[in-house]
Write an enzyme that holds these catalytic residues in place. Structure first.
Site, PDB file in Angstrom:
ATOM      1  CG  ASP A  82     -45.172   8.207 -13.505  1.00  0.00           C
ATOM      2  OD1 ASP A  82     -44.002   7.927 -13.825  1.00  0.00           O
ATOM      3  OD2 ASP A  82     -45.896   8.969 -14.177  1.00  0.00           O
ATOM      4  CG  ASP A  83     -45.939   2.098 -11.693  1.00  0.00           C
ATOM      5  OD1 ASP A  83     -44.879   2.012 -11.043  1.00  0.00           O
ATOM      6  OD2 ASP A  83     -47.060   1.876 -11.214  1.00  0.00           O
TER       7      ASP A  83
END
Ligand code: 6R9
Length: 695
Positions: A565-566
């Site tokens: 994910d980020d």
């Protein structure tokens, strides 16, 4: 005859079993203690000597325990829980869970209706068992020669005094208390004092800025803040109280006023006269707390009452308040600590993590103290006064279990072996790693140089959310592979799924999920159960999704490959790209920002920020510095970008979405792997960005 619940069901041949202790006939293996591990060795096999003394002496024994833990979790965990003190035993239903959003609200409960207290179990219980005179905490300060120690009895007295003080100023069961302290003994003392009276602690890492601290104060509305006036980090003095003052002004502007700020005078660093003071709100710890009685009755709480909140970064801007409850967390941290480090009462344990992160909660404070261990708490920097400091501490306290992060291993490795070999390190018997994947070369250096090829390395994969270890070697139980966290802990059923959420069997790679709950799992995100469900349980329905990618090899071993994910992992600290972006764009001259992670030799990942400026503003060195300052101010120094890349425009799809995939490639200079750029609204920006790469 492997069942579905078997961690090795993925393995065709059970190829590892014959390589158990003493039965090595594998070409690429070395035996613990017998030789250096080199690049040619993919296996390090426990020696017979180590296995014989281990808590789990063979893989067969592990399999037997593991099977029981997943086939009868209630029975397995109840048996362990019975070794702790419960004022009232838990109800009929040991575990109630729903992880499937399609079946309703996500809910996890363990030992519900059981009544206990984690502070009582960590301190009073060990004292009653005759260990009152054993050292609970050794404290080593920043500078050589600063140290201290507390026995279990002394620690309990200090905890009780603070508990009594907190009660006196109106902190009651269920109230939040923010703790913003460096690694003084007062930090675990403050955590335990809250736990004793049923207050919910929220420790904020003392490297966070005033803005970040204020954000957390506003979210959890604490009754009190506990801090100290100043701290020394290496050669620098940081005035923590000023940061707290600024945060309290910000939060009171938002309507949250905190009545008490208890301040410890860290007199070795700064005298109290130099500290700004708000009479009525600010209280010196040393002036008041020692006046309170050294005993304090325990507030008995339900197993599912909250124990603490710990904020962590996610893929959107706002930090998440991860909530852990009491009973399950207690049993889980105690059990994982014991088995993953092969803990024996004679061990001296040192974990280099700060209590501001989950590792310091579960494996500086609760896990070890619940086991009655002697724990080293180190306040300083590991390279102060020089890079041999860690081994100086190991020799000084005769540390047997040393638990740290790959980033520290890599930085010490860079500084050269002489800093290590100068010290004896004879006491060491188990090493541990946490925070990010440990690369095989760092693993081998840790193993060969620090551990003299004689200590197994527990590479523990877990998260703030999981409370405790999920995938980890058990020392002496099975062979290790440099860089692999190996096999699941008792009760943990990992599942590797594809992008559609279908579980993949056997050798594979994909997204790492977990089926079924475990006692240490977090129960919600504070004040936002919907975000809890969306972030962790909706991506792949029926599973807890970790946010990590992984692969599983032919022996059933897990290899973590990092966040999908980020979220960027800088020196083992989780930093959301969105948080850094939001700090950058709050700069009046910054129009837009896109942040990606890039490989970094020491930190694991570094922060690389692309910024576009407000029309007409020229990019300059001064502006670069003030952008970085903005991030330091809003989050903290540890989140400062390593690189600012000025971008006249960012690569976007026609619908306006930033193509981070392309930015990652530009940041890591993998220019021949840019892939298809034809779907971009303006493919020209890519060439422009590349041209500006080195400015
Ligand atoms: C305990 C802790 C969690 C994230 C996690 C993963 C990474 C932690 C790891 C590891 C590979 C290990 N991570 N330990 N990756 N091997 N042994 O660090 O918690 O701060 O919440 O970070 O860290 O990416 O998802 P937290």
């Amino acid at each position: 005859n492997l069942t579905v619940s078997d961690p090795l069901r993925h393995v065709d041949s059970m190829s590892l079993i014959p390589y158990g202790a003493g039965k090595i006939d594998h070409l690429n293996a070395v035996v613990l203690g017998e030789a250096l591990a080199s690049e040619d060795n993919d296996l390090v096999v426990p020696s017979e000597e180590f296995s014989r003394q281990a808590l789990v002496p063979s893989i067969e024994k592990y399999l037997e325990m593991y099977r029981r833990s997943v086939e009868d979790p209630a029975g397995f965990w109840s048996e362990i829980a019975s070794e702790f003190y419960w004022k009232k035993k838990w109800g009929e239903q040991v575990v109630t869970e729903n992880l499937d959003v399609k079946k309703g609200t996500v809910k996890i409960e363990w030992f519900k209706s059981g009544v206990t207290n984690i502070c009582y179990n960590s301190l009073d219980r060990n004292i009653e068992a005759g260990n009152g005179d054993k050292i609970a905490l050794y404290w080593e300060g920043n500078d050589l020669g600063q140290d201290g120690a507390l026995t279990y009895t002394e620690l309990l007295a200090k905890v009780c005094q603070l508990s009594n003080y907190l009660k006196d100023v109106g902190v009651a069961k269920g109230d939040a208390v923010i703790i913003y302290l460096p690694m003084l003994m007062e930090l675990p003392i403050a955590m335990l004092a809250c736990a004793r009276i049923g207050a919910v602690h929220s420790v904020v890492f003392a490297g966070f800025s005033a803005d970040s601290l204020a954000q957390r104060i506003i979210d959890c509305k604490p009754k009190a803040v506990i801090t100290c006036n100043a701290v020394r980090r290496g050669p620098k003095v940081i005035n923590l109280k000023d940061i707290v003052d600024a945060a309290l002004i910000q939060s009171s502007n938002e309507g949250i006023s905190v009545g008490v700020c208890l301040t410890y005078e860290n007199e070795l660093v700064m005298k109290r006269e130099a500290t700004k003071w708000k009479t009525g709100r600010d209280i010196w710890w040393q002036d008041t707390v020692p006046k309170y009685p050294k005993t304090c009755e325990v507030e008995w709480v339900d197993a599912e009452d909250p124990l603490f909140l710990l904020y962590t970064s996610g893929s959107t801007g706002k930090p998440k308040g991860v909530l852990h409850t009491t009973g399950g967390y207690m049993i889980y941290t105690a059990t994982t600590f014991k088995y993953a480090f092969d803990y024996k009462p004679s061990d001296i344990y040192w974990c280099t993590a700060d209590c501001g992160w989950i590792t310091g909660h579960s494996y500086v404070t609760y896990g070890p103290l619940l086991n009655g261990a002697s724990v080293v708490v180190f306040e300083g920097a590991p390279n102060h006064p020089d890079s041999g400091r860690c081994w100086d501490i190991v020799d000084k306290y005769k540390v047997t279990i040393f638990y740290t992060a790959p980033t520290l291993v890599r930085s010490l490795m860079r500084d050269g072996n002489e800093f290590v070999t100068r010290y004896s390190r004879k006491s060491l018997r188990v090493l541990g790693s946490v925070g990010e994947p440990i690369n095989p070369s760092a693993w081998r250096w840790f193993y060969n140089v620090v551990g003299d090829s004689g200590c197994p390395i527990s590479d523990t994969w877990w998260q703030t959310e999981t409370g405790g270890f999920m995938i980890t070697p058990l020392p002496g139980t099975w062979p290790q592979k440099p860089g692999s966290a190996t096999l699941p802990f008792f009760g943990i059923q990992p599942a590797v799924v594809d992008e559609k959420g279908i579980e993949i069997e056997g050798e594979c790679s994909g997204y790492l999920c977990v089926k079924k709950s475990w006692p240490g799992a977090f129960r919600t995100l504070y004040g936002d159960h919907e975000r809890y469900e969306t972030t962790y349980f909706k991506t792949f329905s029926g599973f807890y999704f970790s946010g990590d990618g992984c692969s599983r090899d032919k022996d059933g071993y897990y290899w973590l490959t990092g966040r999908v994910d980020d979220v960027i992992n800088v020196s083992g600290h989780r930093i959301g790209t969105a948080e850094v972006e939001s700090a950058l764009v709050s700069h009046p001259q910054c129009a837009e920002a896109a942040v990606v992670g890039v490989e970094h030799e020491v930190k694991g990942q570094g922060i690389y920020a692309f910024v576009t400026l407000v029309e007409g503003v020229p990019y300059s060195e001064e502006l670069r510095k003030s952008l970085i300052l903005m991030v330091r101010k809003q989050i903290g120094a540890f989140a400062a970008p390593d690189k600012i890349h000025w971008a006249p425009g960012l690569p976007k799809t026609r619908s306006g979405k930033i193509m981070r995939r392309i930015l990652r490639k530009i940041a890591s200079r993998q220019l021949d792997e840019l892939g298809d750029t034809s779907t971009l609204a303006d493919p020209g920006v890519v060439d422009q960005l590349i041209a500006l790469s080195d400015s």
